[in-house]
Design an enzyme around this catalytic site. Sequence first.
Site: not given
Ligand SMILES: *Cc1c(COP(=O)(O)O)cnc(C)c1O
Length: 456
Positions: A106
């Site tokens: 993120k």
């Molecule tokens: C947020 C997150 C995801 C999922 O991401 P999406 O955008 O919902 O597909 C997968 N792995 C980790 C470690 C995350 O923080």
Amino acid sequence: MRYVSTRGTAPELGFSDVLLSGLASDGGLYVPTEWPTLPAAGDDYSSTATSIMATYIGDDISAEVLEAIVRDAYATFRHPEVAPLVQIEDDLWIQELFHGPTLAFKDLALQVVGRLFDHVLAERSDRVTIIGATSGDTGSAAIDAVKSCDNVDIVILYPRGRTSDVQRRQMTTVDSPNVHAVAVDGTFDDCQDLVKAMFADEQLRRDCNLSAVNSINWARVMAQIVYYVTASQAFAEPARFCVPTGNFGNVLAGWIAKSTGASIDHLLIASNANDILARFVNDRDMSATEVVPTLSPSMDIQVSSNFERLLFEMNNRNGARTAEQLQHFRSSGALEVEEANFRTWISPTFSAERLDDEETLAEISRVYRDSGMLIDPHTATGTAAARRSRSNGATVCLSTAHPAKFPDAVEKATGIRPELPPELGDLMERSERMTDLPADLGAVSDFVRGVSRVSR
Ligand SMILES: *Cc1c(COP(=O)(O)O)cnc(C)c1O
């Protein structure tokens, strides 16, 4: 560059307004009126990122300002390549998306989005109060992204005692006057309900100029297109990408990269026991069930809100049709997609695999045995999915979190407790600052009013 809502009735907006509003006023999500073609690659990650994002931002932000924002954002990363590829098997690479400040993918989007917010708000002499609920990853990434923003105050609600120590400390040890971590005496759902209720309070919303940076914000999707492009450029033939996904945000960015010209062969979705996307891609069954907690908590989601953007394309950009289908989904719990549409848009491009916790642990252990690498449980759903559904060429599995972010699962699988990177080594000793509040709308709203520096 202009943006339309997937539900067809909100006004068209430019990039900066789309950035600040998050959700469209008709409840839809913003998408560009047309998809730009991919620009030529730059010399490094930041320059490629700048040129791709410039095609989506248009005249709203000058090229020089954008470049400075992007360079500053990725200077916070611990790896010079930002999102490096590491080969772990003959035809399998992982792309490490966890070298940002909070150890999860993120950061790649939010470090840019926080700076874009601050820039646009400064130009408009405006301020916002960002509120959000988190079970862990999103809250820490959002806090880190805005901790130096002059024009943003942020309040993040988390369920007291229900996040991991690392996740909580990443929120509570940030020593910035505009950051407010709130430990709510309740569950994650209570936190989310409180945030929704605050957005529904018109007066509070106006007084504090409430805003959000959740994964439906277009700017986050935009920033995620970049690493698909840089990774695909490392291969002579189109590569397959495997994406551990929950909200469909990450894999949607892959679909956009592929549709606009990146050399991508196929998109493989990895789900945990919360397998709504896997059931949809394999059996055209998108019906929501109860969320079950797993070892990969950031994928514990039943309604993948970013899917709406692909659905809009599948409907030939018919917003009324999209709104109707989603209305039906909300009332019946099942999304109906015509078979012909499914055969055109889904089967040729996407496939999916589902992993349970036991299989995830076995995969972490196997990868460690075979390659000496520790991977986190989210990444493990991806590498296991990639091996289960073989393809002829290269597969890039997105590694969405650093193993030290989920040390209990990694230790259980391998006997080894992964260490935090040196920059975060003292996280467990730093002093914490948070506010304890009951799961009560009045108390939480008063707190937000108290800390917001918006004067309306
Ligand atoms: C947020 C997150 C995801 C999922 O991401 P999406 O955008 O919902 O597909 C997968 N792995 C980790 C470690 C995350 O923080």
